[in-house]
Design a protein around this motif. Structure first.
Motif, mmCIF file in Angstrom:
data_model
loop_
_atom_site.group_PDB
_atom_site.id
_atom_site.type_symbol
_atom_site.label_atom_id
_atom_site.label_comp_id
_atom_site.label_asym_id
_atom_site.label_seq_id
_atom_site.Cartn_x
_atom_site.Cartn_y
_atom_site.Cartn_z
ATOM 1 N N GLY A 38 42.630 46.842 35.263
ATOM 2 C CA GLY A 38 43.706 45.924 34.901
ATOM 3 C C GLY A 38 43.517 44.516 35.437
ATOM 4 N N LYS A 39 42.554 44.336 36.335
ATOM 5 C CA LYS A 39 42.375 43.021 36.947
ATOM 6 C C LYS A 39 41.942 41.964 35.933
ATOM 7 C CE LYS A 39 39.492 44.227 40.180
ATOM 8 N NZ LYS A 39 38.603 44.183 41.358
ATOM 9 N N PHE A 40 40.957 42.301 35.115
ATOM 10 C CA PHE A 40 40.433 41.317 34.178
ATOM 11 C C PHE A 40 41.499 40.895 33.175
ATOM 12 C CE2 PHE A 40 38.230 40.234 30.180
ATOM 13 C CZ PHE A 40 37.540 39.118 30.620
ATOM 14 N N ALA A 41 42.263 41.850 32.681
ATOM 15 C CA ALA A 41 43.331 41.527 31.735
ATOM 16 C C ALA A 41 44.357 40.603 32.377
ATOM 17 C CB ALA A 41 43.997 42.802 31.236
ATOM 18 N N ALA A 42 44.653 40.836 33.656
ATOM 19 C CA ALA A 42 45.611 39.985 34.356
ATOM 20 C C ALA A 42 45.094 38.556 34.495
ATOM 21 C CB ALA A 42 45.914 40.572 35.732
ATOM 22 N N LEU A 43 43.795 38.413 34.700
ATOM 23 C CA LEU A 43 43.197 37.077 34.768
ATOM 24 C C LEU A 43 43.283 36.390 33.416
ATOM 25 C CD1 LEU A 43 41.511 34.955 36.378
ATOM 26 C CD2 LEU A 43 39.464 36.125 35.510
ATOM 27 N N MET A 44 42.965 37.107 32.356
ATOM 28 C CA MET A 44 42.936 36.517 31.019
ATOM 29 C C MET A 44 44.333 36.118 30.534
ATOM 30 S SD MET A 44 39.749 36.387 30.158
ATOM 31 C CE MET A 44 39.702 36.230 28.368
ATOM 32 N N THR A 45 45.354 36.822 30.971
ATOM 33 C CA THR A 45 46.719 36.530 30.529
ATOM 34 C C THR A 45 47.455 35.582 31.467
ATOM 35 O OG1 THR A 45 47.554 38.510 31.653
ATOM 36 C CG2 THR A 45 46.934 38.734 29.324
ATOM 37 N N GLY A 46 46.802 35.181 32.560
ATOM 38 C CA GLY A 46 47.427 34.235 33.472
ATOM 39 C C GLY A 46 48.350 34.865 34.494
ATOM 40 N N GLU A 47 48.344 36.183 34.588
ATOM 41 C CA GLU A 47 49.179 36.856 35.587
ATOM 42 C C GLU A 47 48.697 36.550 36.997
ATOM 43 O OE1 GLU A 47 50.372 41.426 36.926
ATOM 44 O OE2 GLU A 47 49.477 41.069 34.956
ATOM 45 N N VAL A 48 47.387 36.334 37.125
ATOM 46 C CA VAL A 48 46.800 35.936 38.402
ATOM 47 C C VAL A 48 45.902 34.730 38.173
ATOM 48 C CG1 VAL A 48 46.901 38.257 39.399
ATOM 49 C CG2 VAL A 48 44.859 37.546 38.119
ATOM 50 N N ASP A 49 45.602 34.017 39.252
ATOM 51 C CA ASP A 49 44.737 32.832 39.165
ATOM 52 C C ASP A 49 43.274 33.183 39.389
ATOM 53 O OD1 ASP A 49 47.053 30.995 39.042
ATOM 54 O OD2 ASP A 49 47.361 31.669 41.109
ATOM 55 N N ALA A 50 43.038 34.263 40.106
ATOM 56 C CA ALA A 50 41.666 34.694 40.416
ATOM 57 C C ALA A 50 41.670 36.203 40.590
ATOM 58 C CB ALA A 50 41.168 34.022 41.695
ATOM 59 N N ILE A 51 40.509 36.798 40.415
ATOM 60 C CA ILE A 51 40.371 38.221 40.693
ATOM 61 C C ILE A 51 39.204 38.426 41.653
ATOM 62 C CG2 ILE A 51 41.460 39.122 38.621
ATOM 63 C CD1 ILE A 51 38.745 39.453 37.335
ATOM 64 N N SER A 52 39.360 39.423 42.499
ATOM 65 C CA SER A 52 38.349 39.767 43.480
ATOM 66 C C SER A 52 37.527 40.939 42.957
ATOM 67 C CB SER A 52 39.018 40.139 44.809
ATOM 68 O OG SER A 52 38.067 40.562 45.765
ATOM 69 N N GLY A 53 36.223 40.822 43.039
ATOM 70 C CA GLY A 53 35.350 41.886 42.556
ATOM 71 C C GLY A 53 33.960 41.352 42.278
ATOM 72 N N GLN A 54 33.205 42.078 41.477
ATOM 73 C CA GLN A 54 31.841 41.687 41.134
ATOM 74 C C GLN A 54 31.883 40.480 40.187
ATOM 75 O OE1 GLN A 54 28.791 43.747 42.062
ATOM 76 N NE2 GLN A 54 30.253 44.389 43.616
ATOM 77 N N VAL A 55 31.421 39.332 40.666
ATOM 78 C CA VAL A 55 31.551 38.081 39.919
ATOM 79 C C VAL A 55 30.821 38.148 38.586
ATOM 80 C CG1 VAL A 55 30.987 35.623 39.936
ATOM 81 C CG2 VAL A 55 31.924 36.697 41.990
ATOM 82 N N TYR A 56 29.603 38.672 38.584
ATOM 83 C CA TYR A 56 28.831 38.701 37.337
ATOM 84 C C TYR A 56 29.552 39.497 36.261
ATOM 85 C CZ TYR A 56 27.519 43.482 38.493
ATOM 86 O OH TYR A 56 27.577 44.812 38.780
ATOM 87 N N PHE A 57 30.234 40.564 36.652
ATOM 88 C CA PHE A 57 30.957 41.408 35.708
ATOM 89 C C PHE A 57 32.103 40.635 35.062
ATOM 90 C CE2 PHE A 57 34.634 44.221 35.052
ATOM 91 C CZ PHE A 57 34.115 45.114 34.139
ATOM 92 N N SER A 58 32.879 39.951 35.865
ATOM 93 C CA SER A 58 34.044 39.230 35.354
ATOM 94 C C SER A 58 33.636 38.030 34.509
ATOM 95 C CB SER A 58 34.924 38.778 36.520
ATOM 96 O OG SER A 58 35.358 39.877 37.291
#
Length: 344
Positions: free
Chosen positions: A186-206
């Protein structure tokens, strides 16, 4: 650091309590797998925890090993689970639900400090790729830019261990950011919809996922932000290591063979994984992610492939204790073994 659900540290405390109770864990000194045969040439069952709730590109070698009969050729019948992150995978191994986990080794070190009876048996990823990813328009050039951000993180994942340590190491107080706890998928979707400003995880994946959806994204790894720690490898329960050392070597040999096949033909490896992912992963996305991940792994023909380096474990544990609120007396040099690596 405001959060919406229990932290990863609390999850590890819960896991430690479960382990201490003895209700879910076989005896640490001799836990046996679900089914093992000692007959010559017989197949041995091995239970593997992956580190994600769905298949992602760096799972390609596992799909290749299964599809091409590599596990079988090494005398193994491997079954997989897909937990919510590295922390959850380590709980599965530590409570004898599975035998080996593909997991972030920094998270493994934190788990071991909490008393989870597991040990690293191989380090695969030479460079840590975990960090923060933002979409175009959100500045991220230094740690100072993180202040005021809403950061998506997964409580059972490796990123929750690292993001707290990163904030502490850079003097960012708990009330200067908001940690939004989200499931791994759910992290990536939250980034794409503006729910969060950044996500923590594997940078290349995101970054590759964002580009696949027509958005520009950028990121900085925690190492680029001043926090160098271990990344992915394999961890096994102490009981399984004691009772099934040859099975560990067989598994690592099979994985290394499948990893080389993935390196030689990433597109074909992705086709195998995409078919297994049942729509959760697209071919182009898989190839893009592998293009960025494969350069981070130790080459399979390297004489030191799989080797845990003492200094890296010492540094990781030091950072976890100083900046990650980790406690515990387990010595770093007891957290790993290189005794079961396959011959070069």
């Amino acid at each position: 650091m405001r959060t919406e659900t229990p932290t990863n540290g609390r999850r590890l405390m819960i896991a430690t309590a479960l382990i201490a109770s003895g209700g879910l864990l076989a005896a640490c000194s001799g836990g046996a797998p679900a089914s093992t045969s000692t007959d010559a040439g017989a197949m041995e069952d091995l239970r593997l925890s992956l580190d994600w709730s769905t298949y992602v590109a760096y799972h390609a070698p596992f799909a290749v090993a299964e599809e091409q009969g590599i596990y079988e050729a090494h005398g193994l019948n491997v079954t997989e689970t897909l937990p919510g992150g590295s922390g959850d995978a380590l709980i599965e191994v530590g409570t004898n639900k599975t035998d080996i986990a593909w997991a972030d080794l920094s998270t493994a070190a934190a788990s071991m400090l909490q008393g989870v009876p597991v040990t690293s048996v191989a380090k695969v990823q030479a460079s840590n790729a975990s960090g923060l990813t933002v979409l175009e328009g959100t500045p991220l050039e230094s740690a100072d830019d993180v202040r005021g951000m809403r950061i998506g993180s997964t409580p059972g994942g490796s990123d929750s261990t690292l993001v707290g340590a990163f904030l502490s190491a850079n003097g960012i107080s708990e009330d200067e950011v908001q940690i939004v706890n989200l499931p791994a998928n759910g992290k990536f979707a939250a980034l794409m919809t503006g729910e969060v400003d950044a996500i923590s995880g594997q940078v290349y994946f995101s970054v590759s996922n964002a580009r696949a959806q027509g958005q520009e994204a950028s990121g900085l790894s925690y190492s680029e932000l001043g926090l160098e720690m271990l990344d992915h490898g394999f961890v096994s329960s102490d009981g399984y290591i004691e009772s099934n050392p040859e099975s560990i070597t067989k598994f690592l040999d099979a994985y290394r063979e499948a990893l080389q096949i993935t390196i030689d033909d990433p597109a074909a490896a992705c086709e195998t994984l995409v078919a297994k992912a049942d729509g959760a992963l697209l071919q182009d996305d898989c190839e893009s992610q592998l293009d960025l991940w494969l350069p981070l792994v130790t080459p399979t023909d390297d004489a030191e492939w799989g080797s845990n380096v003492p200094g890296e474990w010492e540094s990781t544990v030091s950072i976890l204790k100083e900046h990650g609120d980790a406690t515990g007396d387990r010595a770093p040099d007891s957290m790993f073994t290189n005794d079961y690596l396959p011959a070069s």
